[in-house]
Design a protein around this motif. Structure first.
Motif, PDB file in Angstrom:
ATOM      1  N   ASP A   1      70.204  27.852  -9.189  1.00  0.00           N
ATOM      2  CA  ASP A   1      70.574  28.359 -11.004  1.00  0.00           C
ATOM      3  C   ASP A   1      70.471  27.449 -11.466  1.00  0.00           C
ATOM      4  O   ASP A   1      69.549  27.345 -13.139  1.00  0.00           O
TER       5      ASP A   1
ATOM      6  N   ASP B   1      63.153  32.687  -4.735  1.00  0.00           N
ATOM      7  CA  ASP B   1      64.371  33.589  -4.835  1.00  0.00           C
ATOM      8  C   ASP B   1      64.912  34.570  -3.727  1.00  0.00           C
ATOM      9  O   ASP B   1      65.463  34.540  -2.753  1.00  0.00           O
ATOM     10  N   ILE B   2      64.088  35.135  -4.057  1.00  0.00           N
ATOM     11  CA  ILE B   2      64.237  36.125  -3.004  1.00  0.00           C
ATOM     12  C   ILE B   2      63.530  36.471  -1.986  1.00  0.00           C
ATOM     13  O   ILE B   2      64.281  36.786  -0.887  1.00  0.00           O
TER      14      ILE B   2
ATOM     15  N   SER C   1      68.631  34.254  -9.835  1.00  0.00           N
ATOM     16  CA  SER C   1      67.654  33.893 -11.044  1.00  0.00           C
ATOM     17  C   SER C   1      67.354  34.973 -11.365  1.00  0.00           C
ATOM     18  O   SER C   1      66.668  34.600 -12.504  1.00  0.00           O
TER      19      SER C   1
ATOM     20  N   HIS D   1      70.729  37.322  -6.418  1.00  0.00           N
ATOM     21  CA  HIS D   1      69.979  36.467  -6.900  1.00  0.00           C
ATOM     22  C   HIS D   1      70.493  36.416  -8.031  1.00  0.00           C
ATOM     23  O   HIS D   1      69.573  37.072  -9.020  1.00  0.00           O
TER      24      HIS D   1
ATOM     25  N   ARG E   1      65.346  32.838  -0.613  1.00  0.00           N
ATOM     26  CA  ARG E   1      67.019  32.370  -1.028  1.00  0.00           C
ATOM     27  C   ARG E   1      67.307  30.405  -1.609  1.00  0.00           C
ATOM     28  O   ARG E   1      67.785  30.328  -1.609  1.00  0.00           O
TER      29      ARG E   1
ATOM     30  N   LYS F   1      73.880  41.075   3.210  1.00  0.00           N
ATOM     31  CA  LYS F   1      73.586  40.469   1.933  1.00  0.00           C
ATOM     32  C   LYS F   1      74.695  41.465   1.010  1.00  0.00           C
ATOM     33  O   LYS F   1      74.354  41.347  -0.492  1.00  0.00           O
TER      34      LYS F   1
ATOM     35  N   VAL G   1      62.178  33.252  -9.253  1.00  0.00           N
ATOM     36  CA  VAL G   1      62.482  34.538  -8.552  1.00  0.00           C
ATOM     37  C   VAL G   1      62.249  35.138  -7.844  1.00  0.00           C
ATOM     38  O   VAL G   1      62.691  35.176  -6.341  1.00  0.00           O
TER      39      VAL G   1
END
Length: 168
Positions: free
Chosen positions: A75, A17-18, A153, A151, A21, A146, A14
């Protein structure tokens, strides 16, 4: 031990991902290797077969969403890591709960940005185009910063926690 390892791995995913990306393939590989070790420790050589089946299922189930670019490769790999570590019950509950969670996240984001109707129109046009031409296309994501991205995840982490609650 499996619970703690899985939670740490998902939280790291996570964060990646944040911030980037993208979810590191090294993290995925570490998860898969650990999953193979867990499966073989529990079931011997039979665990290797369970591992390969459980890793393959998310790829098969989510491939169309990947082709549409509605779901990222990272993912799907996270789902495979969960499958490699756990049984099919945890895997399927995680997948289902993740998609329900992601739907809720998406709805909240659409309402927040006040673009629910316009995005439903885009979705409707996409479905009509796929039906008319008989093939899949990349799902259109207009350049609205965005606003159109979640996200996933995060949804997977929440789905995994729900799966643990259901299973235990």
């Amino acid at each position: 031990m499996k619970i703690v390892f899985s939670l740490i791995l998902l939280v790291l995913a996570v964060v990646m991902d944040i911030h980037k990306r993208k979810i590191s393939n090294r993290l995925i590989l570490a998860g898969l290797m650990t999953g193979l070790i867990f499966q073989m420790a529990e079931s011997g050589w039979k665990g290797a077969g369970v591992f390969f089946i459980n890793v393959s299922i998310p790829i098969i189930l989510c491939y169309l969403l990947f082709l549409m670019r509605a779901l990222g490769a990272g993912d799907i790999k996270l789902f495979s890591v969960i499958g490699s570590i756990w049984n099919l019950e945890i895997l399927f509950v995680t997948i289902i709960a993740s998609f329900v969670t992601a739907a809720g996240m998406s709805l909240c984001k659409l309402l927040y940005h006040r673009n629910l109707i316009s995005r439903l129109c885009v979705f409707g046009k996409y479905i009509c185009q796929v039906a008319a031409e008989g093939r899949l296309f990349y799902y259109p994501v207009k350049s609205q910063d965005k606003k159109n991205i979640i996200h996933f995840s995060i949804a997977i982490l929440i789905g995994y926690i729900i799966a643990l609650e259901v299973a235990y």
